[in-house]
Design a protein around this motif. Structure first.
Motif, PDB file in Angstrom:
ATOM      1  N   LEU A 126      45.121  19.037 120.734  1.00 49.97           N
ATOM      2  CA  LEU A 126      45.243  18.059 121.822  1.00 49.97           C
ATOM      3  C   LEU A 126      44.523  18.549 123.071  1.00 49.97           C
ATOM      4  CD1 LEU A 126      46.575  15.478 123.053  1.00 49.97           C
ATOM      5  CD2 LEU A 126      48.494  16.968 123.700  1.00 49.97           C
ATOM      6  N   VAL A 127      44.792  19.790 123.452  1.00 49.08           N
ATOM      7  CA  VAL A 127      44.156  20.361 124.648  1.00 49.08           C
ATOM      8  C   VAL A 127      42.658  20.498 124.443  1.00 49.08           C
ATOM      9  CG1 VAL A 127      44.052  22.403 126.134  1.00 49.08           C
ATOM     10  CG2 VAL A 127      46.273  21.550 125.347  1.00 49.08           C
ATOM     11  N   ASN A 128      42.249  20.954 123.278  1.00 49.08           N
ATOM     12  CA  ASN A 128      40.819  21.102 122.989  1.00 49.08           C
ATOM     13  C   ASN A 128      40.074  19.785 123.132  1.00 49.08           C
ATOM     14  OD1 ASN A 128      40.192  23.786 122.514  1.00 49.08           O
ATOM     15  ND2 ASN A 128      40.873  23.726 120.388  1.00 49.08           N
ATOM     16  N   SER A 129      40.713  18.709 122.677  1.00 46.60           N
ATOM     17  CA  SER A 129      40.011  17.426 122.685  1.00 46.60           C
ATOM     18  C   SER A 129      39.849  16.862 124.095  1.00 46.60           C
ATOM     19  CB  SER A 129      40.769  16.411 121.811  1.00 46.60           C
ATOM     20  OG  SER A 129      42.019  16.062 122.395  1.00 46.60           O
ATOM     21  N   TRP A 130      40.794  17.161 124.986  1.00 42.44           N
ATOM     22  CA  TRP A 130      40.758  16.575 126.321  1.00 42.44           C
ATOM     23  C   TRP A 130      39.867  17.348 127.299  1.00 42.44           C
ATOM     24  CZ3 TRP A 130      41.720  12.054 128.246  1.00 42.44           C
ATOM     25  CH2 TRP A 130      42.656  11.204 127.650  1.00 42.44           C
ATOM     26  N   PHE A 131      39.664  18.661 127.056  1.00 43.09           N
ATOM     27  CA  PHE A 131      38.955  19.469 128.046  1.00 43.09           C
ATOM     28  C   PHE A 131      37.563  19.851 127.551  1.00 43.09           C
ATOM     29  CE2 PHE A 131      43.256  19.819 129.483  1.00 43.09           C
ATOM     30  CZ  PHE A 131      43.158  19.973 130.859  1.00 43.09           C
ATOM     31  N   PRO A 132      36.565  19.759 128.426  1.00 43.30           N
ATOM     32  CA  PRO A 132      35.210  20.182 128.059  1.00 43.30           C
ATOM     33  C   PRO A 132      35.150  21.699 127.931  1.00 43.30           C
ATOM     34  CG  PRO A 132      35.290  19.662 130.396  1.00 43.30           C
ATOM     35  CD  PRO A 132      36.635  19.268 129.828  1.00 43.30           C
ATOM     36  N   PRO A 133      34.123  22.223 127.279  1.00 42.22           N
ATOM     37  CA  PRO A 133      34.033  23.673 127.072  1.00 42.22           C
ATOM     38  C   PRO A 133      34.144  24.488 128.351  1.00 42.22           C
ATOM     39  CG  PRO A 133      32.418  22.558 125.717  1.00 42.22           C
ATOM     40  CD  PRO A 133      33.047  21.500 126.579  1.00 42.22           C
ATOM     41  N   SER A 134      33.653  23.970 129.466  1.00 43.68           N
ATOM     42  CA  SER A 134      33.679  24.732 130.710  1.00 43.68           C
ATOM     43  C   SER A 134      35.097  24.916 131.258  1.00 43.68           C
ATOM     44  CB  SER A 134      32.810  24.038 131.766  1.00 43.68           C
ATOM     45  OG  SER A 134      33.253  22.710 131.997  1.00 43.68           O
ATOM     46  N   HIS A 135      36.043  24.096 130.825  1.00 44.24           N
ATOM     47  CA  HIS A 135      37.428  24.192 131.295  1.00 44.24           C
ATOM     48  C   HIS A 135      38.402  24.527 130.172  1.00 44.24           C
ATOM     49  CE1 HIS A 135      35.460  21.727 134.399  1.00 44.24           C
ATOM     50  NE2 HIS A 135      36.393  22.160 135.228  1.00 44.24           N
ATOM     51  N   ARG A 136      37.908  24.589 128.957  1.00 44.72           N
ATOM     52  CA  ARG A 136      38.793  24.694 127.796  1.00 44.72           C
ATOM     53  C   ARG A 136      39.544  26.017 127.743  1.00 44.72           C
ATOM     54  NH1 ARG A 136      35.562  22.793 123.013  1.00 44.72           N
ATOM     55  NH2 ARG A 136      35.783  20.807 124.139  1.00 44.72           N
ATOM     56  N   GLY A 137      38.862  27.108 128.093  1.00 47.08           N
ATOM     57  CA  GLY A 137      39.529  28.414 128.050  1.00 47.08           C
ATOM     58  C   GLY A 137      40.717  28.479 128.990  1.00 47.08           C
ATOM     59  N   ALA A 138      40.534  27.995 130.227  1.00 48.92           N
ATOM     60  CA  ALA A 138      41.633  28.000 131.196  1.00 48.92           C
ATOM     61  C   ALA A 138      42.755  27.088 130.738  1.00 48.92           C
ATOM     62  CB  ALA A 138      41.120  27.568 132.564  1.00 48.92           C
ATOM     63  N   ALA A 139      42.380  25.918 130.180  1.00 47.98           N
ATOM     64  CA  ALA A 139      43.396  24.971 129.716  1.00 47.98           C
ATOM     65  C   ALA A 139      44.219  25.561 128.579  1.00 47.98           C
ATOM     66  CB  ALA A 139      42.731  23.664 129.282  1.00 47.98           C
ATOM     67  N   LEU A 140      43.553  26.210 127.636  1.00 43.98           N
ATOM     68  CA  LEU A 140      44.277  26.835 126.529  1.00 43.98           C
ATOM     69  C   LEU A 140      45.125  27.998 127.013  1.00 43.98           C
ATOM     70  CD1 LEU A 140      41.550  26.773 123.731  1.00 43.98           C
ATOM     71  CD2 LEU A 140      43.670  25.437 123.802  1.00 43.98           C
ATOM     72  N   GLY A 141      44.659  28.696 128.045  1.00 39.10           N
ATOM     73  CA  GLY A 141      45.457  29.770 128.622  1.00 39.10           C
ATOM     74  C   GLY A 141      46.743  29.242 129.233  1.00 39.10           C
ATOM     75  N   ILE A 142      46.637  28.094 129.918  1.00 42.46           N
ATOM     76  CA  ILE A 142      47.836  27.480 130.487  1.00 42.46           C
ATOM     77  C   ILE A 142      48.768  27.030 129.370  1.00 42.46           C
ATOM     78  CG2 ILE A 142      48.671  25.479 131.793  1.00 42.46           C
ATOM     79  CD1 ILE A 142      46.101  25.695 133.471  1.00 42.46           C
ATOM     80  N   PHE A 143      48.198  26.392 128.345  1.00 46.17           N
ATOM     81  CA  PHE A 143      49.029  25.944 127.229  1.00 46.17           C
ATOM     82  C   PHE A 143      49.732  27.118 126.550  1.00 46.17           C
ATOM     83  CE2 PHE A 143      49.425  25.060 122.644  1.00 46.17           C
ATOM     84  CZ  PHE A 143      50.360  24.031 122.704  1.00 46.17           C
ATOM     85  N   ALA A 144      49.034  28.237 126.426  1.00 42.56           N
ATOM     86  CA  ALA A 144      49.617  29.406 125.772  1.00 42.56           C
ATOM     87  C   ALA A 144      50.830  29.952 126.520  1.00 42.56           C
ATOM     88  CB  ALA A 144      48.565  30.503 125.617  1.00 42.56           C
ATOM     89  N   MET A 145      50.960  29.596 127.807  1.00 41.32           N
ATOM     90  CA  MET A 145      52.137  30.029 128.551  1.00 41.32           C
ATOM     91  C   MET A 145      53.414  29.453 127.954  1.00 41.32           C
ATOM     92  SD  MET A 145      50.654  29.700 132.458  1.00 41.32           S
ATOM     93  CE  MET A 145      52.241  30.104 133.200  1.00 41.32           C
TER      94      MET A 145
END
Length: 211
Positions: A126-145
């Motif tokens: 879900l997170v991967n699909s919504w965020f472009p590569p330039s923001h995906r790492g930070a988004a996945l980091g937040i999700f991993a919390m």
């Protein structure tokens, strides 16, 4: 749909926050048995091996269950997967109330409690699909919390249990029910996301012959 350098839309941030909250909550439920294993042992006199098995069962089921749950998420989307998975997780949570009086029943309930550990496979795509590569790492980091749900369970579950033996199970069940309703309204799959039309086994990586 965003491009590689675009700012993520508001919907992406909303989905990220809701998915992270659900991830933390279901992981709390997934880890309900481990912090209480010593208390269950005082009642049931399980022994070290039986206690270890009791703790391991939901963990193993949660890990193995991520494969089919991830495949179903690819096919049907997080909107159709996150709410029912959260709602179904509350069933074994409530069943822990009568199950704590019997080791075999407790072990069986722990098997179904493993469902709570599969939500990682719903949230990541879900997170991967919504965020472009330039923001995906930070988004996945937040999700991993959301994995902090395990730590929250380890700290708060025993304290609630000692205030009332059924209290942690009732609190988490109510929270899961409320979350399932909210997630049904707040989680959306990205428009135009690719949907696989081939069986899971054909999409798994295969070893290449050396030569």
């Amino acid at each position: 749909m965003t491009g590689p350098g675009d700012r993520p839309p508001a919907a992406a941030c909303r989905n990220l926050l809701v998915a992270t909250a659900g991830f933390a909550l279901t992981f709390w439920a997934w880890n309900l048995i481990a912090p209480l294993a010593a208390d269950f042992d005082d009642r049931l006199h399980m022994g070290a091996s039986a206690q270890s098995l009791l703790v391991a069962v939901p963990v193993l089921v949660g890990l193995l269950g991520r494969v089919p749950v991830g495949a179903l998420t690819d096919r049907y989307g997080a909107r159709l997967m996150f709410p029912p998975t959260s709602a179904l997780t509350l069933i074994p949570v409530l069943l822990l109330i009568p199950a704590k009086a019997s080791y075999p029943v407790l072990l069986l309930v722990g098997l179904f409690l493993g469902l709570g550990g599969t939500t990682l496979a719903i949230g990541v795509p879900l997170v991967n699909s919504w965020f472009p590569p330039s923001h995906r790492g930070a988004a996945l980091g937040i999700f991993a919390m959301g994995m902090g749900g395990v730590a929250l369970s380890g700290y708060f579950t025993p304290r609630m249990y000692h205030r009332g033996e059924n209290l942690p199970f009732l609190v988490i069940a109510i929270a899961l029910a409320a979350y399932a309703v909210l997630a049904a309204f707040l989680i959306n799959d990205r428009p135009g996301r690719p949907v696989p039309d081939t069986p899971l086994f054909t999409r798994l990586p295969r070893p290449r012959a050396s030569g």
